[in-house]
Design an enzyme around this catalytic site. Structure first.
Site, PDB file in Angstrom:
ATOM      1  N   LYS A  51      -4.467 -19.599 -22.911  1.00 20.88           N
ATOM      2  CA  LYS A  51      -5.077 -19.664 -21.577  1.00 20.88           C
ATOM      3  C   LYS A  51      -6.529 -19.182 -21.648  1.00 20.88           C
ATOM      4  O   LYS A  51      -6.938 -18.558 -22.638  1.00 20.88           O
ATOM      5  CB  LYS A  51      -4.268 -18.813 -20.599  1.00 20.88           C
ATOM      6  N   ARG A 153       5.596  -9.276 -10.686  1.00 21.31           N
ATOM      7  CA  ARG A 153       4.453 -10.181 -10.562  1.00 21.31           C
ATOM      8  C   ARG A 153       4.991 -11.581 -10.276  1.00 21.31           C
ATOM      9  O   ARG A 153       4.834 -12.103  -9.199  1.00 21.31           O
ATOM     10  CB  ARG A 153       3.599 -10.128 -11.833  1.00 21.31           C
ATOM     11  N   TYR A 286     -36.892  -6.693 -16.232  1.00 18.96           N
ATOM     12  CA  TYR A 286     -36.896  -6.595 -14.770  1.00 18.96           C
ATOM     13  C   TYR A 286     -37.034  -5.154 -14.285  1.00 18.96           C
ATOM     14  O   TYR A 286     -36.460  -4.233 -14.880  1.00 18.96           O
ATOM     15  CB  TYR A 286     -35.578  -7.156 -14.225  1.00 18.96           C
ATOM     16  N   MET A 335     -29.876 -13.044 -17.090  1.00 19.24           N
ATOM     17  CA  MET A 335     -28.836 -14.077 -17.063  1.00 19.24           C
ATOM     18  C   MET A 335     -28.711 -14.782 -18.425  1.00 19.24           C
ATOM     19  O   MET A 335     -27.599 -15.072 -18.877  1.00 19.24           O
ATOM     20  CB  MET A 335     -29.142 -15.103 -15.972  1.00 19.24           C
TER      21      MET A 335
HETATM   22  C1  PLP Z   1      -1.244 -13.717 -20.898  1.00 21.47           C
HETATM   23  C2  PLP Z   1       0.211 -13.707 -21.111  1.00 21.47           C
HETATM   24  C3  PLP Z   1       0.734 -13.507 -22.411  1.00 21.47           C
HETATM   25  C4  PLP Z   1      -0.122 -13.115 -23.598  1.00 21.47           C
HETATM   26  O1  PLP Z   1      -0.462 -11.746 -23.464  1.00 21.47           O
HETATM   27  P1  PLP Z   1      -1.182 -10.943 -24.634  1.00 21.47           P
HETATM   28  O2  PLP Z   1      -1.052  -9.527 -24.220  1.00 21.47           O
HETATM   29  O3  PLP Z   1      -2.597 -11.395 -24.682  1.00 21.47           O
HETATM   30  O4  PLP Z   1      -0.463 -11.254 -25.899  1.00 21.47           O
HETATM   31  C5  PLP Z   1       2.091 -13.654 -22.578  1.00 21.47           C
HETATM   32  N1  PLP Z   1       2.914 -13.942 -21.540  1.00 21.47           N
HETATM   33  C6  PLP Z   1       2.445 -14.095 -20.280  1.00 21.47           C
HETATM   34  C7  PLP Z   1       3.404 -14.396 -19.183  1.00 21.47           C
HETATM   35  C8  PLP Z   1       1.094 -13.969 -20.023  1.00 21.47           C
HETATM   36  O5  PLP Z   1       0.652 -14.109 -18.771  1.00 21.47           O
END
Ligand code: PLP
Length: 394
Positions: A51, A153, A286, A335
């Site tokens: 991700k 969550r 700046y 930036m």
């Molecule tokens: C982001 C995520 C992971 C990976 O987590 P890490 O701590 O980076 O290994 C695994 N499972 C879920 C559900 C996540 O949201």
């Protein structure tokens, strides 16, 4: 060296490094993948978490390499990230870990994505879509059920066993996985260990309760990176490593304590654009935020907060490497550029390479050190690295 990301450039084209770029050590990625796999029981398969553009590394080059290694399952946060992987011809299962709105369900079919049912109600919505006339001749929709064992969550609460059972019988769905997420597997204290063991046992209990309702093709998973390192022998079919795959953990202490077998994949570099000599009393950048108190040499470096380098590293809080030496970032980070005090380095010239993360001449700055200096974790620092950085595979 090959440019692997940055629009649709042909991957066999070699391109000189530009103003600011990420170098990917794919040997380290392969090593980390094999190392994490070696900690787990043989039947437990890795489902790398890619991700947020593979934690800023570049989802394209990272997933292509993992696919080439034989990895056939990936986790992403949302549908758009899954689509991005399919457009890059990534094969295998792509699991969307987050919530997807019903308006986007047709994209799951179009791009062959597996959706998480984030709870019972979401599973009902997925089933309703799966049974709609518009997709009547398509196979069942692949779904993983998220179970909440204490993180609160996402997930159907673990105590709702009858509802979880019901999801398995919903028409139109093929439940190819069921998982939970550990909220405190990073902690080594007794409270964290107890909490994690309760979560794991609660997940095992569901499996026991489901008995022969649980299809043989439903794969169970619960560990992310810390879970793999601290609870490697959990009785599950897959694991979801994110940050560890990239060779680090969330902070410097954990990286030293737990990640000795892992190597960082990413280096972050930029160019020196100009060198200025300041007399005492002259300011740079700046708001006159930096004023020289002695004859000073300032280098302008071509990376800024729009590239993901946090502005909080201004005013000497951050350092970078030039000519194998650490020098302080001075004044306010802009930036697209920043200033460094290179008075100690008489040979710095425009075009020289500065290292923000990585090694130069035997000295190194780790992402964990930088994240600690910003008061954040590596996960955030890396995932915010900008799209205009080129990703170069070494
Ligand atoms: C982001 C995520 C992971 C990976 O987590 P890490 O701590 O980076 O290994 C695994 N499972 C879920 C559900 C996540 O949201």
């Amino acid at each position: 060296m090959t440019v692997l990301e940055h629009s649709e450039m042909n991957s066999s084209e070699t391109v000189p490094r530009g103003r600011a770029w990420i170098e990917l050590n794919l040997n380290a990625l392969r090593h980390n993948t094999e190392y994490l796999q070696s900690l787990l029981p043989r039947r437990c398969a890795l489902m790398p978490v890619v991700k947020a553009n593979a934690y800023g590394h570049g989802a394209g080059p990272i997933t292509r390499e993992l696919n080439a290694m034989g990895i056939q399952a990936f986790c992403v946060a949302c549908v758009s990230e899954g689509i991005e992987l399919r457009r890059r011809n990534i094969t295998g299962e792509i699991l969307v870990l987050g919530y997807t709105h019903p308006d986007q369900f047709p994209l799951l079919d179009k791009y062959a994505l597996t959706q998480t049912a984030v709870d019972h109600a979401h599973a009902l919505a997925l089933s309703a879509y799966a049974c709609s006339v518009s997709r009547s001749n398509l196979p069942p929709l692949p779904v993983h059920i998220a179970v909440d064992t204490g993180m609160h969550r996402l997930g159907e609460p673990a105590e709702n066993i009858s509802r979880i059972r019901e999801i398995f019988s919903l028409p139109g769905l093929r439940i190819t996985g069921m998982y939970t997420h550990l909220a405190a597997s990073g902690g080594s204290d007794a409270a964290s260990r107890n909490f994690t063991e309760r979560q794991i046992n609660s997940f095992y209990n569901i499996k026991k309760n489901l008995g022969n309702i649980l299809p043989s093709y439903t794969r169970l998973h619960l560990q992310a990176s810390y879970g793999i390192l601290r609870y490697p022998l959990a009785d599950v079919d897959c694991a979801r490593p994110g940050i560890a795959l990239y060779g680090l953990l969330s902070n410097a202490d954990d990286t030293h304590a737990l990640a000795a077998g892992l190597y960082p994949v990413l280096s972050l570099r930029a160019r020196v654009a100009a060198v200025h000599r300041l007399a005492p009393g002259e300011s740079a950048g700046y708001d006159m935020a930096y004023t020289a108190t002695r004859p000073t040499v300032i280098a302008t470096v071509t990376i800024g907060y729009a590239d993901g380098l946090p502005r909080i590293l201004s005013h000497g809080k951050g350092e970078l490497l030039l000519c194998g030496q650490r020098v302080p970032i001075v004044g306010r980070i802009c930036m697209d550029q920043l200033l460094a005090d290179v008075t100690a380095l008489p040979t710095v010239h425009p075009g020289a390479t500065a290292t923000l993360i990585g090694e130069d001449g035997g000295v190194s700055i780790s992402a964990a050190e930088l994240a600690d200096a910003c008061g954040t974790i590596t996960n955030e620092l890396l995932s915010c690295l900008g799209l205009r950085l080129e990703r170069l595979a070494l």
